[in-house]
Design a protein around this motif. Structure first.
Motif, PDB file in Angstrom:
ATOM      1  N   UNK A 182      19.768  51.179  50.068  1.00 16.68           N
ATOM      2  CA  UNK A 182      19.857  49.983  49.226  1.00 16.68           C
ATOM      3  C   UNK A 182      20.424  50.415  47.877  1.00 16.68           C
ATOM      4  N   UNK A 183      21.585  49.896  47.529  1.00 13.15           N
ATOM      5  CA  UNK A 183      22.229  50.343  46.310  1.00 13.15           C
ATOM      6  C   UNK A 183      22.811  49.207  45.504  1.00 13.15           C
ATOM      7  N   UNK A 184      23.091  49.512  44.242  1.00 15.16           N
ATOM      8  CA  UNK A 184      23.763  48.568  43.346  1.00 15.16           C
ATOM      9  C   UNK A 184      24.769  49.348  42.521  1.00 15.16           C
ATOM     10  N   UNK A 185      25.952  48.795  42.371  1.00 11.14           N
ATOM     11  CA  UNK A 185      26.986  49.446  41.572  1.00 11.14           C
ATOM     12  C   UNK A 185      27.805  48.377  40.856  1.00 11.14           C
ATOM     13  N   UNK A 186      28.484  48.791  39.822  1.00 10.67           N
ATOM     14  CA  UNK A 186      29.301  47.882  39.041  1.00 10.67           C
ATOM     15  C   UNK A 186      30.570  47.535  39.813  1.00 10.67           C
ATOM     16  N   UNK A 187      30.932  46.256  39.803  1.00  9.71           N
ATOM     17  CA  UNK A 187      32.087  45.776  40.552  1.00  9.71           C
ATOM     18  C   UNK A 187      33.327  45.588  39.705  1.00  9.71           C
ATOM     19  N   UNK A 188      34.424  45.237  40.362  1.00  7.69           N
ATOM     20  CA  UNK A 188      35.745  45.218  39.753  1.00  7.69           C
ATOM     21  C   UNK A 188      35.954  44.223  38.634  1.00  7.69           C
ATOM     22  N   UNK A 189      35.147  43.148  38.582  1.00  3.95           N
ATOM     23  CA  UNK A 189      35.329  42.141  37.539  1.00  3.95           C
ATOM     24  C   UNK A 189      34.473  42.413  36.303  1.00  3.95           C
TER      25      UNK A 189
ATOM     26  N   UNK B   8      38.187  51.817  36.028  1.00  7.90           N
ATOM     27  CA  UNK B   8      38.452  51.067  37.266  1.00  7.90           C
ATOM     28  C   UNK B   8      37.203  51.032  38.138  1.00  7.90           C
ATOM     29  N   UNK B   9      36.938  49.891  38.757  1.00  5.85           N
ATOM     30  CA  UNK B   9      35.738  49.738  39.563  1.00  5.85           C
ATOM     31  C   UNK B   9      36.099  49.286  40.970  1.00  5.85           C
ATOM     32  N   UNK B  10      35.147  49.420  41.886  1.00  7.59           N
ATOM     33  CA  UNK B  10      35.345  49.050  43.289  1.00  7.59           C
ATOM     34  C   UNK B  10      35.294  47.530  43.452  1.00  7.59           C
ATOM     35  N   UNK B  11      36.180  46.987  44.253  1.00  4.40           N
ATOM     36  CA  UNK B  11      36.184  45.557  44.545  1.00  4.40           C
ATOM     37  C   UNK B  11      35.178  45.252  45.650  1.00  4.40           C
ATOM     38  N   UNK B  12      34.555  44.082  45.570  1.00  2.00           N
ATOM     39  CA  UNK B  12      33.549  43.710  46.566  1.00  2.00           C
ATOM     40  C   UNK B  12      34.168  43.606  47.954  1.00  2.00           C
ATOM     41  N   UNK B  13      35.458  43.273  48.027  1.00  2.00           N
ATOM     42  CA  UNK B  13      36.113  43.144  49.329  1.00  2.00           C
ATOM     43  C   UNK B  13      36.244  44.478  50.048  1.00  2.00           C
ATOM     44  N   UNK B  14      36.143  45.584  49.310  1.00  2.00           N
ATOM     45  CA  UNK B  14      36.275  46.910  49.921  1.00  2.00           C
ATOM     46  C   UNK B  14      34.935  47.511  50.341  1.00  2.00           C
ATOM     47  N   UNK B  15      33.842  46.978  49.787  1.00  4.52           N
ATOM     48  CA  UNK B  15      32.559  47.657  49.939  1.00  4.52           C
ATOM     49  C   UNK B  15      32.055  47.654  51.375  1.00  4.52           C
ATOM     50  N   UNK B  16      32.134  46.518  52.056  1.00  5.40           N
ATOM     51  CA  UNK B  16      31.671  46.454  53.441  1.00  5.40           C
ATOM     52  C   UNK B  16      32.424  47.420  54.336  1.00  5.40           C
ATOM     53  N   UNK B  17      33.742  47.521  54.125  1.00  5.76           N
ATOM     54  CA  UNK B  17      34.554  48.444  54.912  1.00  5.76           C
ATOM     55  C   UNK B  17      34.149  49.894  54.649  1.00  5.76           C
ATOM     56  N   UNK B  18      33.881  50.226  53.384  1.00  3.13           N
ATOM     57  CA  UNK B  18      33.467  51.585  53.044  1.00  3.13           C
ATOM     58  C   UNK B  18      32.137  51.941  53.701  1.00  3.13           C
TER      59      UNK B  18
ATOM     60  N   UNK C 164      28.832  41.573  33.568  1.00  2.00           N
ATOM     61  CA  UNK C 164      28.698  42.735  34.443  1.00  2.00           C
ATOM     62  C   UNK C 164      28.582  42.224  35.880  1.00  2.00           C
ATOM     63  N   UNK C 165      29.582  42.508  36.689  1.00  2.00           N
ATOM     64  CA  UNK C 165      29.544  42.135  38.102  1.00  2.00           C
ATOM     65  C   UNK C 165      28.809  43.245  38.856  1.00  2.00           C
ATOM     66  N   UNK C 166      27.687  42.912  39.452  1.00  2.00           N
ATOM     67  CA  UNK C 166      26.865  43.889  40.157  1.00  2.00           C
ATOM     68  C   UNK C 166      27.005  43.666  41.663  1.00  2.00           C
ATOM     69  N   UNK C 167      27.407  44.713  42.357  1.00  2.00           N
ATOM     70  CA  UNK C 167      27.536  44.660  43.811  1.00  2.00           C
ATOM     71  C   UNK C 167      26.304  45.294  44.444  1.00  2.00           C
ATOM     72  N   UNK C 168      25.598  44.546  45.277  1.00  2.00           N
ATOM     73  CA  UNK C 168      24.424  45.056  45.981  1.00  2.00           C
ATOM     74  C   UNK C 168      24.796  45.306  47.436  1.00  2.00           C
ATOM     75  N   UNK C 169      24.292  46.396  47.969  1.00  2.00           N
ATOM     76  CA  UNK C 169      24.628  46.749  49.353  1.00  2.00           C
ATOM     77  C   UNK C 169      23.386  47.243  50.086  1.00  2.00           C
ATOM     78  N   UNK C 170      23.295  46.889  51.337  1.00  6.16           N
ATOM     79  CA  UNK C 170      22.227  47.368  52.214  1.00  6.16           C
ATOM     80  C   UNK C 170      22.879  47.818  53.513  1.00  6.16           C
ATOM     81  N   UNK C 171      22.557  49.031  53.939  1.00  5.60           N
ATOM     82  CA  UNK C 171      23.078  49.546  55.192  1.00  5.60           C
ATOM     83  C   UNK C 171      22.028  50.386  55.893  1.00  5.60           C
TER      84      UNK C 171
END
Length: 353
Positions: free
Chosen positions: A197-204, A230-240, A313-320
């Motif tokens: 479970x993570x959170x990181x700063x997003x591209x916007x 430069x930050x990661x875009x949310x559209x790339x996160x699921x693929x990563x 601050x655009x925060x991207x949350x991910x769970x895998x």
């Protein structure tokens, strides 16, 4: 946890780790000239990882921020995002015997958790001074969870595979050069059916600041240099996450907006957070005329009615999840017995005569 038990979960990282106490372990790649070796190269197929950020500069920035006597006043964003990551941990009805917090700093996630959810915790950070502020003598001052602190780089996780039941990370992974490789390492240190479970700063993030500085420098200096990372875009996160081997993925976005008196306060707080830009191509000097112009542009384009300015601050949350045979599997293709075309008939009256 005894020091012997702690050391047993540590991988020998090129050279043996230095002596540790019951609450501290120093680990990392072997010292020497040239760039530090990393485990897990980028899966981009180019044969190596990207080198966008100066990791040594980021270490110095975090170390400086942790040395501030009033440094706690800059923790508001990390505390808020840490609490939201902790909420996602609570959503999983399970007790995690051993957890890892990557880039955990002052333990901003664990302070919102308890021993009923996480029984033991490993906390890593690249800055020793930051780690020391999270507590002493093996017991965190901000959390009731027994915690062992490990001085380690997020790009080089010195742990055995299949070690942790839970891995969390908050506002740290956006400074990683080889994000695909880092996610692969996280997947490896998780036990089967373990969760990340993570959170990181997003591209916007900080688009207001970025746009204001670019317009001001273009006007005053005839061109602009990058001042915001430069930050990661949310559209790339699921693929990563999928490429790293995670299953049952969840990705969502949250915007956190903070109001400041002016642009100087925005940049001062970023510095106090240890979040200043550390990209290799950053421009170290910002001219006074450009700052004044950017401040005026910022207020003109984005200013609030009360004279303050917003910073987003655009925060991207991910769970895998690490795959396990007990996890639910998707149904086989063609096994459905109801057509989507029949959905339109659900509310139609049936003929009973």
């Amino acid at each position: 946890m005894t020091s012997g038990a702690c050391l047993r979960v540590l991988r020998a990282a090129g050279s043996p780790p230095a002596a540790s106490s019951a609450s501290w372990t120093r680990v990392g790649p072997p010292a020497g000239p040239g760039p530090a070796p990393r485990r897990g190269l980028s899966s981009s197929g180019r044969g190596g990882s990207m080198n966008v950020f100066n990791r040594e500069m980021k270490k110095k920035q975090k170390h400086w921020a942790a040395s501030l006597q009033d440094g706690h006043q800059y923790d508001y964003l990390r505390d808020e995002v840490g609490s939201r990551v902790a909420d996602r941990v609570y959503d999983i009805v399970r007790t995690f015997p051993l957890a890892l917090d990557i880039g955990g700093g002052k333990s901003h996630i664990a302070e919102h958790l308890n021993k009923d959810v996480v029984e033991r915790l490993f906390l890593t950070d690249v800055s020793e001074r930051t780690l020391r502020q999270s507590g002493r003598s093996g017991q965190s001052g901000r959390s009731e969870i027994p915690t062992h602190r490990v001085l380690a780089d997020e790009e080089f996780l010195p742990f055995k595979e299949n070690t942790f039941d839970l891995v969390v990370s908050s506002l740290s992974l956006h400074w990683i050069n080889d994000l695909p490789g880092a996610l692969r390492q996280i997947q490896q240190v998780l036990k089967p059916d373990g969760v990340f479970i993570g959170a990181m700063v997003g591209g916007e993030t900080l688009y207001e600041l970025r746009c204001s500085l670019q317009l001001a420098e273009t006007e005053r200096e005839g061109g602009f240099s990058p001042h915001v990372s430069p930050y990661t875009a949310v559209t790339d996160l699921g693929n990563l996450l999928g490429r790293a081997g995670f299953s049952m993925l969840t990705v969502d976005v949250d915007d956190v907006q903070v109001n400041y008196p002016g642009i100087i306060e925005v940049m001062t707080d970023l510095q106090g957070m240890g979040e200043s830009n550390c990209a290799w191509n950053r421009k170290s000097l910002l001219h006074r005329d450009s700052i004044l112009a950017a401040a005026a542009i910022y207020k003109e384009m984005y200013g609030n009615e009360d004279g303050s300015i917003p910073a987003t601050f655009e925060i991207l949350y991910m769970i895998g999840w690490k795959p396990h045979e007990s996890q639910a599997k998707p149904a086989k293709r063609g096994s459905a017995n109801v057509s989507f075309g029949d959905l339109s008939k659900i509310n139609q009256p049936t003929n009973t005569s």
